[in-house]
Design an enzyme around this catalytic site. Structure first.
Site, PDB file in Angstrom:
ATOM      1  CD  GLU A  45      42.477  43.157  33.078  1.00  0.00           C
ATOM      2  OE1 GLU A  45      41.995  44.144  33.786  1.00  0.00           O
ATOM      3  OE2 GLU A  45      42.326  43.314  32.007  1.00  0.00           O
ATOM      4  CE  LYS A 114      39.777  43.120  29.374  1.00  0.00           C
ATOM      5  NZ  LYS A 114      40.761  44.160  29.997  1.00  0.00           N
ATOM      6  CB  CYS A 148      38.754  44.260  33.417  1.00  0.00           C
ATOM      7  SG  CYS A 148      39.096  45.635  34.172  1.00  0.00           S
TER       8      CYS A 148
END
Ligand code: AKG
Length: 267
Positions: A45, A114, A148
């Site tokens: 990431e 995200k 994540c």
């Protein structure tokens, strides 16, 4: 159908895109790519800048074009896919944490912003959250990617599985202090959704935060096929997609769900 996956578990230099690019180039120059099985490489990431979010205006990549060109050239050079590996991107609406899927012809096939922003890292102050999932066809395999903190949301990843995802790619900057959560959540997501999970975490230290490494490749029955150490490394595993259809036929969780009851319990 087989797919070779590679996780490049790398350290990240804060705010130094040039150095971070050189590191990926160096690791790719040592990578063996077989000709008979497609290969997909995952990187961490925010690999270009790390969490330099307060410098987003200066550092962000406009619509991710710089990154798509960089990874696209590497994809063509080595004949591989790049999946995930998010970067800080600027869009007309604001900044996002964006992962890209790039094919061996160097084309951007899909991207993902995200969705679940991580407040402990101030993402909610600097970034806009994504509004859609990221599912794409990877050489006939149903692939998806998330980033994540997203792995904490089983209901989000369930939507990927319900839409047929067989291999889920995860890019992360997950700290050592919660590495047990990282490993447990990844394994749970693989088992409950009966899919491969290919997860690349960064390693190294930025400020006071140490990052765990511990990248994982997990099979659809929860078997650990690769587990990274704490330092930089590249891990490769060949996945056999038959394992996904076999376990889905054997333990029929997707047929046995009762969603009409779940809905009534939350009202
Ligand atoms: O959920 C966690 O504990 C870590 C998440 C995280 O570090 C992130 O999303 O960047």
């Amino acid at each position: 159908m087989k797919l070779r996956v590679g996780v490049l578990q790398l350290d990240i230099a804060l705010g130094d895109e040039k150095k971070n690019r050189e590191n990926i180039e160096r690791w790719m120059s040592q990578t063996y790519v077989p000709s008979d099985v497609p290969t997909a490489i995952v990187v961490p990431e925010l690999w270009n800048t790390g969490y330099a979010l307060e410098r987003a205006t200066e550092l962000a990549d406009t619509e991710g074009k710089r990154t798509a060109a960089f990874l696209g050239n590497l994809a063509k050079k080595y004949g591989v896919w790049f999946v995930g590996g998010s970067v800080l991107v600027s869009t007309e609406e604001g900044h996002t944490n964006r992962a890209q899927a790039i094919n061996p012809q160097g084309e951007l096939v899909a991207w993902y912003d995200k969705v679940h922003l991580f407040r402990l890292m101030d993402e909610d102050k600097y970034l806009l959250s994504g509004k859609k999932d990221c599912l794409f066809d990877l050489e006939g395999i149903k692939a998806g990617c998330v980033i994540c903190y997203d792995i904490r949301f089983c209901e989000w990843l369930r939507t990927y599985a319900l839409r047929g995802t067989e291999v889920l790619f995860v890019s992360a900057e997950w700290p050592s202090s919660r590495v047990d959560h990282w490993k447990t959540l990844l394994r749970a997501r693989a088992i409950e959704n009966q899919m491969y999970v290919v997860a690349c975490n960064r390693c190294g230290t930025t400020g006071n935060t140490h990052f765990a490494g511990g990248s994982m490749v997990i099979g659809p029955k929860g078997e650990i096929l690769f587990e990274g150490s704490e330092g930089e490394e590249a891990g490769f595993v060949t996945l056999n997609l038959k394992a996904v259809s076999e376990i889905r036929k054997f333990i029929t969780v997707f047929n046995d769900r009762v969603p009409e009851i779940y809905d009534t319990q939350t009202k």
